[in-house]
Design an enzyme around this catalytic site. Structure first.
Site, PDB file in Angstrom:
ATOM      1  N   GLY A  46     -74.445  56.974   4.462  1.00  0.00           N
ATOM      2  CA  GLY A  46     -74.246  58.221   5.190  1.00  0.00           C
ATOM      3  C   GLY A  46     -74.845  59.376   4.401  1.00  0.00           C
ATOM      4  N   GLN A  51     -76.254  67.884   2.010  1.00  0.00           N
ATOM      5  CA  GLN A  51     -76.751  67.113   0.876  1.00  0.00           C
ATOM      6  C   GLN A  51     -78.264  67.202   0.724  1.00  0.00           C
ATOM      7  OE1 GLN A  51     -74.225  63.552   2.092  1.00  0.00           O
ATOM      8  NE2 GLN A  51     -74.297  63.345  -0.143  1.00  0.00           N
ATOM      9  N   CYS A 108     -70.791  58.566  -3.536  1.00  0.00           N
ATOM     10  CA  CYS A 108     -71.424  59.657  -2.806  1.00  0.00           C
ATOM     11  C   CYS A 108     -72.811  59.871  -3.393  1.00  0.00           C
ATOM     12  CB  CYS A 108     -70.585  60.933  -2.929  1.00  0.00           C
ATOM     13  SG  CYS A 108     -71.275  62.348  -2.052  1.00  0.00           S
ATOM     14  N   LEU A 109     -73.802  60.038  -2.521  1.00  0.00           N
ATOM     15  CA  LEU A 109     -75.166  60.245  -3.003  1.00  0.00           C
ATOM     16  C   LEU A 109     -75.300  61.537  -3.810  1.00  0.00           C
ATOM     17  CD1 LEU A 109     -77.189  59.036   0.115  1.00  0.00           C
ATOM     18  CD2 LEU A 109     -76.671  57.786  -1.995  1.00  0.00           C
ATOM     19  N   HIS A 150     -65.835  60.627   5.346  1.00  0.00           N
ATOM     20  CA  HIS A 150     -66.502  61.161   4.158  1.00  0.00           C
ATOM     21  C   HIS A 150     -67.553  62.197   4.561  1.00  0.00           C
ATOM     22  CE1 HIS A 150     -68.235  60.575  -0.012  1.00  0.00           C
ATOM     23  NE2 HIS A 150     -69.279  61.100   0.618  1.00  0.00           N
ATOM     24  N   GLU A 151     -68.364  61.868   5.570  1.00  0.00           N
ATOM     25  CA  GLU A 151     -69.432  62.786   5.990  1.00  0.00           C
ATOM     26  C   GLU A 151     -68.875  64.015   6.690  1.00  0.00           C
ATOM     27  OE1 GLU A 151     -72.256  62.352   4.656  1.00  0.00           O
ATOM     28  OE2 GLU A 151     -71.774  60.340   3.979  1.00  0.00           O
ATOM     29  N   HIS A 154     -67.898  66.445   4.165  1.00  0.00           N
ATOM     30  CA  HIS A 154     -69.059  67.205   3.676  1.00  0.00           C
ATOM     31  C   HIS A 154     -69.331  68.413   4.571  1.00  0.00           C
ATOM     32  CE1 HIS A 154     -70.984  65.395   0.216  1.00  0.00           C
ATOM     33  NE2 HIS A 154     -70.875  64.189   0.737  1.00  0.00           N
TER      34      HIS A 154
END
Length: 193
Positions: A46, A51, A108-109, A150-151, A154
């Site tokens: 994701g 991000q 997480c990226l 999670h997204e 963000h």
């Protein structure tokens, strides 16, 4: 398609409130394509627009590569094949928790190589628009449910470290501080150019 730099802890865009995209046009389609390219290159499931430096209510998700953690999806109240529903584009998503809280591993990226156990509802009801502006509605569970939550966090300026328990966060403190310092130094250098 272009791979974009992924913003990391310390970059203010990760905490910004987002706005809904104004147009479903070629520029939005290009951003979506670039976000998928970036996410796949980073081996993520994701990616939220913040991000990659865009404060938009937009996230992309594709859990097909994560074969070690099952996902579920229901469309129109019926179980569906997750792979057939991927990849997902969620614009202005709204979620409603369903079921018990389950603690599970997350990464997480924007936090390379950092992981922690995060409690989240086991499933979520999701309402959103896709990249064409069409309304979509589904229930997601397993890894997909976790990825959606999670997204969406963000998009609200909430990072997964905000959901960690105190001992986990304390254990990761040196890595978090180093990442934040590195990000701020990189941003300062970019401003000087």
């Amino acid at each position: 398609m272009t791979t974009m730099p992924i913003r990391t802890l310390g970059d203010p865009v990760l905490r910004e409130r987002t706005r809904v995209p104004e147009r479903f046009d070629a520029a939005l389609a290009r951003l979506v394509d670039d976000m998928f390219e970036t996410m796949y290159a980073a081996k993520g499931v994701g990616l939220a627009a913040q991000q990659v430096g865009q404060a938009l209510q937009l996230t992309v998700i594709d859990v097909r590569a994560a074969t070690d953690r099952p996902s579920t999806i229901e469309v129109d109240g019926k179980s569906a094949d997750v792979a057939e529903q991927m990849p997902l584009v969620l614009i202005n998503p709204e979620i409603k928790p369903v079921g018990e809280m389950v603690t599970g591993p997350e990464g997480c990226l924007s936090f390379p190589e950092l992981y922690g156990d995060i409690p989240r509802p086991e499933s979520v009801e999701v309402k959103a628009l896709n990249e064409k502006g069409k309304a979509i509605h589904f229930r997601a569970g397993g890894l997909l449910g976790r990825a959606v939550q999670h997204e969406v966090d963000h998009l609200r300026g909430i990072l997964f470290i905000d959901r960690m328990d105190k001992p986990t966060k304390e254990n990761l403190r040196p890595e978090l501080e180093a990442l934040q310092t590195e990000t701020k130094a990189r941003l300062a250098m970019a401003k000087k150019k």
